[in-house]
Design a protein around this motif. Structure first.
Motif, mmCIF file in Angstrom:
data_model
loop_
_atom_site.group_PDB
_atom_site.id
_atom_site.type_symbol
_atom_site.label_atom_id
_atom_site.label_comp_id
_atom_site.label_asym_id
_atom_site.label_seq_id
_atom_site.Cartn_x
_atom_site.Cartn_y
_atom_site.Cartn_z
ATOM 1 N N LEU A 162 0.835 -1.197 0.000
ATOM 2 C CA LEU A 162 0.000 0.000 0.000
ATOM 3 C C LEU A 162 0.874 1.253 0.000
ATOM 4 O O LEU A 162 0.607 2.197 -0.742
ATOM 5 C CB LEU A 162 -0.943 -0.006 1.208
ATOM 6 C CG LEU A 162 -1.864 1.203 1.349
ATOM 7 C CD1 LEU A 162 -2.761 1.360 0.129
ATOM 8 C CD2 LEU A 162 -2.700 1.068 2.624
ATOM 9 N N CYS A 172 -3.640 0.404 -5.923
ATOM 10 C CA CYS A 172 -3.737 0.962 -4.573
ATOM 11 C C CYS A 172 -4.975 0.414 -3.859
ATOM 12 O O CYS A 172 -4.905 0.019 -2.692
ATOM 13 C CB CYS A 172 -3.761 2.480 -4.646
ATOM 14 S SG CYS A 172 -3.329 3.279 -3.100
ATOM 15 N N PHE A 195 -5.283 -1.840 -0.529
ATOM 16 C CA PHE A 195 -6.192 -1.597 0.599
ATOM 17 C C PHE A 195 -6.922 -2.884 0.972
ATOM 18 O O PHE A 195 -7.043 -3.229 2.151
ATOM 19 C CB PHE A 195 -7.228 -0.519 0.256
ATOM 20 C CG PHE A 195 -6.815 0.881 0.586
ATOM 21 C CD1 PHE A 195 -6.581 1.267 1.894
ATOM 22 C CD2 PHE A 195 -6.683 1.832 -0.417
ATOM 23 C CE1 PHE A 195 -6.217 2.566 2.200
ATOM 24 C CE2 PHE A 195 -6.322 3.130 -0.127
ATOM 25 C CZ PHE A 195 -6.086 3.503 1.189
#
Length: 145
Positions: free
Chosen positions: A18, A51, A55
């Motif tokens: 991340l 991204c 998460f």
């Protein structure tokens, strides 16, 4: 102990992933980089998807640690640090939504308005600054706080 170590490894790896994708998004989201370069907008959109995948990996690996880890869900459920960590993680996700929407709109337009780039970069910088607290809370929990 092997399971606990593997769960910790997966969670730490997801958090590092991340950090990598968030950093790459922030680095690419600059007016001088994106100006008149539609191909970079598509790359930014791919980074955005990575991204969001990171998460999800952080959330799933964290849930696995709570459910399958040595301390067990009951210990975590009563720990205020976990709830603070989850609240900050949720805030990070909310901070990422405007940039995702803007990026999709920019790809459709074929360009990114300069004023919007600066605004979305601020959101991502806030996201990155909030992220710094997550490992602190994780380490405190790991050592029994």
């Amino acid at each position: 102990m092997l399971l606990e170590s593997l769960l910790a490894y997966l969670h730490i790896s997801a958090v590092l992933g991340l950090a990598v994708f968030l950093t790459a998004r922030v680095a690419l989201l600059r007016p001088e980089v994106l100006e008149q370069r539609p191909a970079l907008l598509r790359r930014l959109l791919r980074l955005d998807l990575w991204c969001w995948g990171a998460f999800a990996a952080v959330a799933l690996s964290g849930a696995a640690r709570v459910a399958l880890g040595v301390k067990g869900g009951a210990w975590y459920a009563h720990n205020p640090l976990l709830w603070a960590k989850l609240a900050l993680f949720a805030a990070m996700m909310v901070m990422g939504l405007p940039a995702t929407r803007a990026c999709r709109r920019w790809v459709a337009l074929g360009q990114a308005p300069l004023a919007e780039i600066a605004e979305q970069r601020r959101w991502l910088m806030w996201q990155a600054h909030v992220m710094v607290l997550l490992p602190l809370f994780g380490v405190l929990m790991a050592y029994g706080y």
